[in-house]
Design a protein around this motif. Structure first.
Motif, mmCIF file in Angstrom:
data_model
loop_
_atom_site.group_PDB
_atom_site.id
_atom_site.type_symbol
_atom_site.label_atom_id
_atom_site.label_comp_id
_atom_site.label_asym_id
_atom_site.label_seq_id
_atom_site.Cartn_x
_atom_site.Cartn_y
_atom_site.Cartn_z
ATOM 1 N N SER A 297 0.831 -1.201 0.000
ATOM 2 C CA SER A 297 0.000 0.000 0.000
ATOM 3 C C SER A 297 0.868 1.256 0.000
ATOM 4 N N GLY A 298 0.593 2.169 -0.945
ATOM 5 C CA GLY A 298 1.315 3.425 -1.013
ATOM 6 C C GLY A 298 2.592 3.381 -1.819
ATOM 7 N N GLU A 299 3.006 2.208 -2.283
ATOM 8 C CA GLU A 299 4.239 2.109 -3.054
ATOM 9 C C GLU A 299 3.994 2.449 -4.527
ATOM 10 N N HIS A 300 5.053 2.894 -5.191
ATOM 11 C CA HIS A 300 5.025 3.189 -6.615
ATOM 12 C C HIS A 300 6.058 2.308 -7.312
ATOM 13 N N ALA A 301 5.783 1.981 -8.571
ATOM 14 C CA ALA A 301 6.696 1.136 -9.344
ATOM 15 C C ALA A 301 7.312 1.948 -10.481
ATOM 16 N N ILE A 302 8.633 1.865 -10.611
ATOM 17 C CA ILE A 302 9.375 2.506 -11.699
ATOM 18 C C ILE A 302 10.081 1.410 -12.487
ATOM 19 N N MET A 303 9.731 1.281 -13.760
ATOM 20 C CA MET A 303 10.436 0.338 -14.622
ATOM 21 C C MET A 303 11.526 1.086 -15.374
ATOM 22 N N MET A 304 12.702 0.472 -15.483
ATOM 23 C CA MET A 304 13.808 1.082 -16.216
ATOM 24 C C MET A 304 14.261 0.126 -17.313
ATOM 25 N N LEU A 305 14.384 0.680 -18.525
ATOM 26 C CA LEU A 305 14.872 -0.064 -19.685
ATOM 27 C C LEU A 305 16.205 0.528 -20.105
ATOM 28 N N ASN A 306 17.184 -0.307 -20.364
ATOM 29 C CA ASN A 306 18.511 0.152 -20.750
ATOM 30 C C ASN A 306 18.813 -0.234 -22.195
ATOM 31 N N GLN A 307 19.172 0.808 -23.000
ATOM 32 C CA GLN A 307 19.608 0.577 -24.377
ATOM 33 C C GLN A 307 21.061 0.980 -24.576
ATOM 34 N N GLY A 308 21.677 1.535 -23.544
ATOM 35 C CA GLY A 308 23.010 2.114 -23.697
ATOM 36 C C GLY A 308 24.127 1.172 -23.322
ATOM 37 N N SER A 309 25.353 1.710 -23.377
ATOM 38 C CA SER A 309 26.543 0.927 -23.054
ATOM 39 C C SER A 309 26.675 0.725 -21.549
ATOM 40 N N TYR A 310 26.322 1.752 -20.777
ATOM 41 C CA TYR A 310 26.501 1.706 -19.318
ATOM 42 C C TYR A 310 25.141 1.469 -18.681
ATOM 43 N N SER A 311 24.987 0.354 -17.980
ATOM 44 C CA SER A 311 23.697 -0.014 -17.415
ATOM 45 C C SER A 311 23.478 0.623 -16.053
ATOM 46 N N PHE A 312 22.216 0.676 -15.656
ATOM 47 C CA PHE A 312 21.894 1.204 -14.326
ATOM 48 C C PHE A 312 22.125 0.157 -13.243
ATOM 49 N N ILE A 313 22.403 -1.095 -13.635
ATOM 50 C CA ILE A 313 22.783 -2.127 -12.669
ATOM 51 C C ILE A 313 24.114 -2.728 -13.095
ATOM 52 N N VAL B 245 18.794 -3.119 -3.297
ATOM 53 C CA VAL B 245 18.915 -1.736 -3.757
ATOM 54 C C VAL B 245 20.112 -1.639 -4.697
ATOM 55 N N PRO B 246 19.962 -1.106 -5.929
ATOM 56 C CA PRO B 246 21.088 -1.024 -6.858
ATOM 57 C C PRO B 246 22.129 -0.033 -6.367
ATOM 58 N N SER B 247 23.388 -0.312 -6.675
ATOM 59 C CA SER B 247 24.475 0.554 -6.215
ATOM 60 C C SER B 247 24.730 1.729 -7.164
ATOM 61 N N ARG B 248 24.321 1.607 -8.439
ATOM 62 C CA ARG B 248 24.632 2.659 -9.413
ATOM 63 C C ARG B 248 23.561 3.742 -9.492
ATOM 64 N N ILE B 249 22.303 3.356 -9.422
ATOM 65 C CA ILE B 249 21.207 4.307 -9.612
ATOM 66 C C ILE B 249 20.530 4.601 -8.280
ATOM 67 N N ARG B 250 20.151 5.842 -8.070
ATOM 68 C CA ARG B 250 19.449 6.237 -6.853
ATOM 69 C C ARG B 250 18.564 7.422 -7.172
ATOM 70 N N ALA B 251 17.681 7.783 -6.249
ATOM 71 C CA ALA B 251 16.748 8.887 -6.459
ATOM 72 C C ALA B 251 16.658 9.722 -5.196
ATOM 73 N N ASP C 36 18.496 -3.992 -23.357
ATOM 74 C CA ASP C 36 19.443 -4.985 -22.847
ATOM 75 C C ASP C 36 19.136 -5.377 -21.402
ATOM 76 N N ASP C 37 18.686 -4.401 -20.609
ATOM 77 C CA ASP C 37 18.357 -4.646 -19.202
ATOM 78 C C ASP C 37 16.964 -4.101 -18.930
ATOM 79 N N ILE C 38 16.225 -4.827 -18.113
ATOM 80 C CA ILE C 38 14.899 -4.377 -17.671
ATOM 81 C C ILE C 38 14.765 -4.701 -16.197
ATOM 82 N N GLN C 39 14.310 -3.737 -15.424
ATOM 83 C CA GLN C 39 14.161 -3.928 -13.987
ATOM 84 C C GLN C 39 12.988 -3.092 -13.508
#
Length: 710
Positions: A285-301, A310-316, A346-349
């Motif tokens: 309850s109260g949570e939001h979902a953010i999907m991230m798609l990566n097409q580049g050379s450097y991934s968010f994970i 919790v990913p080490s590269r991406i934060r908000a 290439d990556d989906i999370q």
């Protein structure tokens, strides 16, 4: 002629000196006046406020709305001091609030807390006040913007401040926490900059239009974040070298799609209704979902990323406060499914954003991507890329701000946290009720029944008592009476689900079967005494029965104690709580005999006395038992079986089997005193034990012999 060349006359020289002296005199007088005025203000500062702000030199009169006192050092505002009772009202375990004097700085830091008044029994007459003071001290130096968690397992999350709780004072601790945070936030919103809440917005449930992926990007519902190679030349040489290791041919260095998947116009269009429903099932309850798609050379994970972490590269972050992005592992067991064509990736999370104070989906928040690099063999740094993200304003609608609906009621949080314990307790209570209803069937086999009885005593003592802290007390009775006089609030009684459930069952069954269901089966201290009686039986310690002569008089003592406590409670709750120490429950069940010597000696003495006098405390002293006896004197159903010969001539149950002395001389049951251990029912149901049945058997045999001889 130039006037500067005129010679100084004695008169002019004197006037000059006089002017300087007057100026210094006036300046000194001004400083002395200011210092004297400041010192006078220092002496007027109340001692309690001085403890919270030691450097204070003056205070303003208390303001009216909200009732706070501004504290200053000369002309510098140090903060505000207020009493929690003036801001909030959270009743504690005693039924009264816990009044705290709280000091907060202009930055929203808790500068100090002082306990002004409380009636929590566990801290007054139980473990003492020091554990409570140690718990409160944990808040000092922390910002009220932080997200707090009390107790539980340690969490590595950077946006959570975790405090140690107090095991045997859970309700009181949660009340103190809510009192501190709720009152401080209300003052901060009114007095401090940066705390005024914006008007809350929610996503419009009726806002929907069919769109493809490209249209969602164009309309601003999906954000694309790109960083090309030209932007890397602005980085330090070491960072450029690190980035070059990731660059792939025909790919942008960073190329992400940020997709707010939990918003219906995005989620339903991309996933379809079935998959969108599955997503909501994976969110709290109260949570939001953010999907991230990566097409580049450097991934968010990175390669070392572990699902559900919790990913080490991406934060908000939003308002410079961290927002934790945690993977919900949405595609671990099911392959990604989309209701329309999607760009290659290439990556989906799928990450969740927890509901937390300060985060609002309708306002801009920022994503940060870290690129770590080595400065040398011993040192590492990182470069951070940032991308703001905001959603179109038309999908939100404004709702009225109402503090009362911002937080789940405390009692609901407590019940939710104890779902498993409550479920097991309810099952056990169902078992006890079944034993009462089916007592004739169960008591027919006395050995099996006594095993059941022993098992119930152990469960009551260790599970209901030591673990759940489900020991009812006479303090509950006069707390209820005071509540009825001063204004009944069911929310207060719901703060302890175990006590509430037990009292609900006891109150209902009092009028059905009498006091026995609690006093005989569900009282932890009563179970402890009965187990002592079983130990005495094994050790062949003979019970002292001579006291039965005085029993009718001694049993009235507990009624006198009850009346005294109730009257004192209306005069002084604090004094009544002190007198309630005649109950050994807190020492034995709540504090496990770890207490001051007089209390411990008293509880142990009662248990040792139980080796000689069966359940001596229950029979002659217990004011709680007295209260239940009065209400359960005339039960609706009298299930205990009696025979015509009971009492005349048979006195077996009265003289030997009923150790609580609740059988009258005529053989009838005194339900006001009976704890319904069912030992007399066991006797009657078993012809090998019951004297009447034995004589009836002998009579039948004699009749059969006489018939045969004829």
């Amino acid at each position: 002629m130039n006037s500067t060349n005129l010679p100084l006359t004695p008169t002019k020289l004197f006037n000059g000196y006089l002017s300087v002296v007057v100026k210094y005199f006036l300046l000194t007088l001004l400083l002395l006046t200011h210092t004297t005025h400041s010192m006078a203000q220092v002496t007027e500062i109340p001692q309690d406020i001085a403890q919270l702000f030691p450097s204070a030199t003056r205070v303003d009169p208390q303001q009216e709305s909200p009732p706070v006192i501004a504290v200053y050092q000369l002309n510098q505002l140090l903060g505000y001091v207020f009493q929690s009772d003036d801001i909030t009202n959270f009743p504690g375990f005693s039924g009264d609030s816990i009044n705290l004097l709280i000091g907060i700085t202009p930055q929203g830091m808790i500068n100090g807390i002082k306990v002004l008044n409380h009636h929590e029994p566990i801290f007054i007459h139980g473990m003492g006040e020091q554990p409570m003071l140690d718990f409160i001290d944990q808040y000092i130096g922390h910002s009220i913007k932080e997200r707090f968690i009390i107790g539980g397992k340690k969490t590595p999350s950077s946006d959570v401040t975790q405090f140690d709780g107090i095991t045997r004072a859970t309700v009181s601790v949660l009340v103190i926490h809510d009192t501190i945070i709720a009152s401080a936030l209300k003052v901060a919103r009114d007095k401090l900059e940066g705390f005024t809440p914006s008007t809350p917005f929610v996503v419009r449930p009726d806002y929907f239009a069919e769109m493809n992926f490209e249209q969602l990007v164009e309309q601003g519902f999906i954000s694309r974040w790109t960083i090309d190679s030209s932007q890397l030349y602005q980085l330090p040489d070491e960072a450029q070298s690190e980035a070059e290791q990731y660059i792939q041919e025909n790919k942008t260095f960073v190329d992400f799609y940020i997709v707010p998947l939990s918003i219906p116009i995005v989620g339903i269009n991309l996933l379809g209704e079935t998959e969108f429903a599955r997503l909501n099932d994976n969110l709290k309850s109260g949570e939001h979902a953010i999907m991230m798609l990566n097409q580049g050379s450097y991934s968010f994970i990175g390669k070392d990323f572990i699902p559900q972490t919790v990913p080490s590269r991406i934060r908000a972050e939003q308002d410079q406060l961290p927002i934790e992005l945690k993977d919900i592992d949405f595609y671990s067991f099911q392959s990604p499914y989309f209701a329309q064509s999607m760009p290659n990736y290439d990556d989906i999370q799928v990450f969740s954003i927890k509901a937390q104070s300060g985060f609002e989906l309708n306002r801009t928040f920022n994503f940060h991507l870290d690129l770590p690099y080595a400065v040398n063999h011993l040192s590492r740094k990182s470069v951070t890329f940032s991308q703001p993200f905001s959603l179109p304003a038309q999908i939100f609608e404004k709702v009225e701000h109402n503090d009362s609906h911002q937080q789940q009621p405390l009692w609901m949080k407590i019940w939710s946290d104890k779902t498993l314990d409550i479920s097991i307790l309810v099952i056990y209570l169902g078992l006890i009720i079944t034993i009462f209803v089916k007592q004739k069937t169960l008591t027919a086999k006395f050995k099996q029944f006594r095993t059941i009885r022993l098992g119930c005593l152990l469960i009551t003592l260790f599970f209901v008592g030591f673990y759940l802290q489900g020991q009812l007390s006479v303090t509950n009775i006069y707390t209820l009476l005071l509540s009825l006089v001063n204004g009944f609030k069911i929310e207060f009684f719901l703060l302890d689900p175990v006590i509430f459930i037990l009292w609900l069952l006891v109150f209902i069954t009092l009028f059905i079967w009498g006091r026995g269901i609690f006093c005989g089966w569900l009282c932890p201290f009563g179970a402890m005494q009965e187990l002592m009686g079983l130990v005495a039986e094994k050790l062949r310690i003979r019970q002292f029965r001579a006291i039965a002569t005085y029993h009718p008089y001694l049993r009235n003592v507990k009624y006198f104690i009850l009346v005294l406590l109730v009257f004192v409670a209306f005069y002084s709750l604090e004094l009544a709580e002190s007198l309630a120490e005649i109950e050994p429950f807190k020492t034995s069940i709540t504090l496990h005999f770890i207490r001051e010597i007089p209390f411990t000696v008293y509880a142990i003495a009662l248990l040792l006395l139980s080796l000689k006098i069966h359940k001596v405390y229950c029979r002659y002293i217990c004011p709680l038992g007295a209260g239940l006896a009065i209400l359960g004197k005339f039960p609706l159903f009298k299930l205990i079986t009696r025979k015509q010969e009971c009492g005349n001539p048979c006195q077996l149950c009265r003289s030997k089997k009923c150790q609580i002395d609740a059988i009258n001389i005529d053989g009838s049951i005194n339900y006001q005193e009976c704890i319904q251990c069912l030992e007399c029912v066991v006797t009657i149901q078993n012809p090998d034990i019951c004297v009447v049945s034995k004589y009836q058997k002998k009579g039948k045999r004699r009749g059969q012999i006489s018939t045969k001889s004829i």
